[in-house]
Write a protein that holds these residues in place. Sequence first.
Motif, mmCIF file in Angstrom:
data_model
loop_
_atom_site.group_PDB
_atom_site.id
_atom_site.type_symbol
_atom_site.label_atom_id
_atom_site.label_comp_id
_atom_site.label_asym_id
_atom_site.label_seq_id
_atom_site.Cartn_x
_atom_site.Cartn_y
_atom_site.Cartn_z
ATOM 1 N N HIS A 1 0.830 -1.210 0.000
ATOM 2 C CA HIS A 1 0.000 0.000 0.000
ATOM 3 C C HIS A 1 0.866 1.262 0.000
ATOM 4 O O HIS A 1 0.563 2.239 -0.694
ATOM 5 C CB HIS A 1 -0.933 -0.003 1.219
ATOM 6 N N ALA A 2 1.940 1.255 0.782
ATOM 7 C CA ALA A 2 2.823 2.425 0.857
ATOM 8 C C ALA A 2 3.448 2.727 -0.505
ATOM 9 O O ALA A 2 3.502 3.885 -0.927
ATOM 10 C CB ALA A 2 3.909 2.200 1.911
ATOM 11 N N GLN B 1 0.846 4.399 -2.669
ATOM 12 C CA GLN B 1 0.600 5.784 -2.257
ATOM 13 C C GLN B 1 1.768 6.684 -2.647
ATOM 14 O O GLN B 1 1.575 7.842 -3.016
ATOM 15 C CB GLN B 1 0.345 5.856 -0.749
ATOM 16 N N ARG C 1 3.079 8.671 13.102
ATOM 17 C CA ARG C 1 3.067 9.510 11.902
ATOM 18 C C ARG C 1 4.145 10.577 12.030
ATOM 19 O O ARG C 1 4.052 11.471 12.869
ATOM 20 C CB ARG C 1 1.690 10.151 11.747
ATOM 21 N N VAL D 1 3.723 2.115 6.480
ATOM 22 C CA VAL D 1 2.357 1.685 6.228
ATOM 23 C C VAL D 1 1.708 2.506 5.114
ATOM 24 O O VAL D 1 1.046 1.974 4.241
ATOM 25 C CB VAL D 1 1.516 1.785 7.531
ATOM 26 N N THR D 2 1.914 3.833 5.162
ATOM 27 C CA THR D 2 1.354 4.707 4.125
ATOM 28 C C THR D 2 2.137 6.008 4.090
ATOM 29 O O THR D 2 2.878 6.332 5.011
ATOM 30 C CB THR D 2 -0.151 4.972 4.336
ATOM 31 N N ILE E 1 1.542 10.222 2.973
ATOM 32 C CA ILE E 1 0.495 11.209 2.743
ATOM 33 C C ILE E 1 1.111 12.534 2.339
ATOM 34 O O ILE E 1 2.092 12.974 2.954
ATOM 35 C CB ILE E 1 -0.327 11.410 4.045
#
Length: 102
Positions: A28-29, A32, A68, A94-95, A97
Amino acid sequence: MVNPSNHQLERHIRQSSAESSNVAFVKHAWGQMRARHVNQAMVMEVLRMGRMRIPPEPDIRFSGLKCRMEHFVSGMNVAVVVAVEYPEPGLTVVTVIDITKG
């Protein structure tokens, strides 16, 4: 698991990410990162120089905490969410942004 302070977690993430072999990325990372035009070097800079502005929280998919880290890099405000099992050095991205866009 030990309950570290936010400052201890931030320092732990910075120190652990100094060795790139300690950092793993979930599928997923990567997706993104592609969608947001963020490369691996940018993610590593966020982990090594970023700040944790939001308190960590437990994650049901991982046994540790989800943290985060945020940092301004390459003209973007980027947040990288990592799973941390303090005091283990391994970090799992994990992700990613782009917080510039909200």
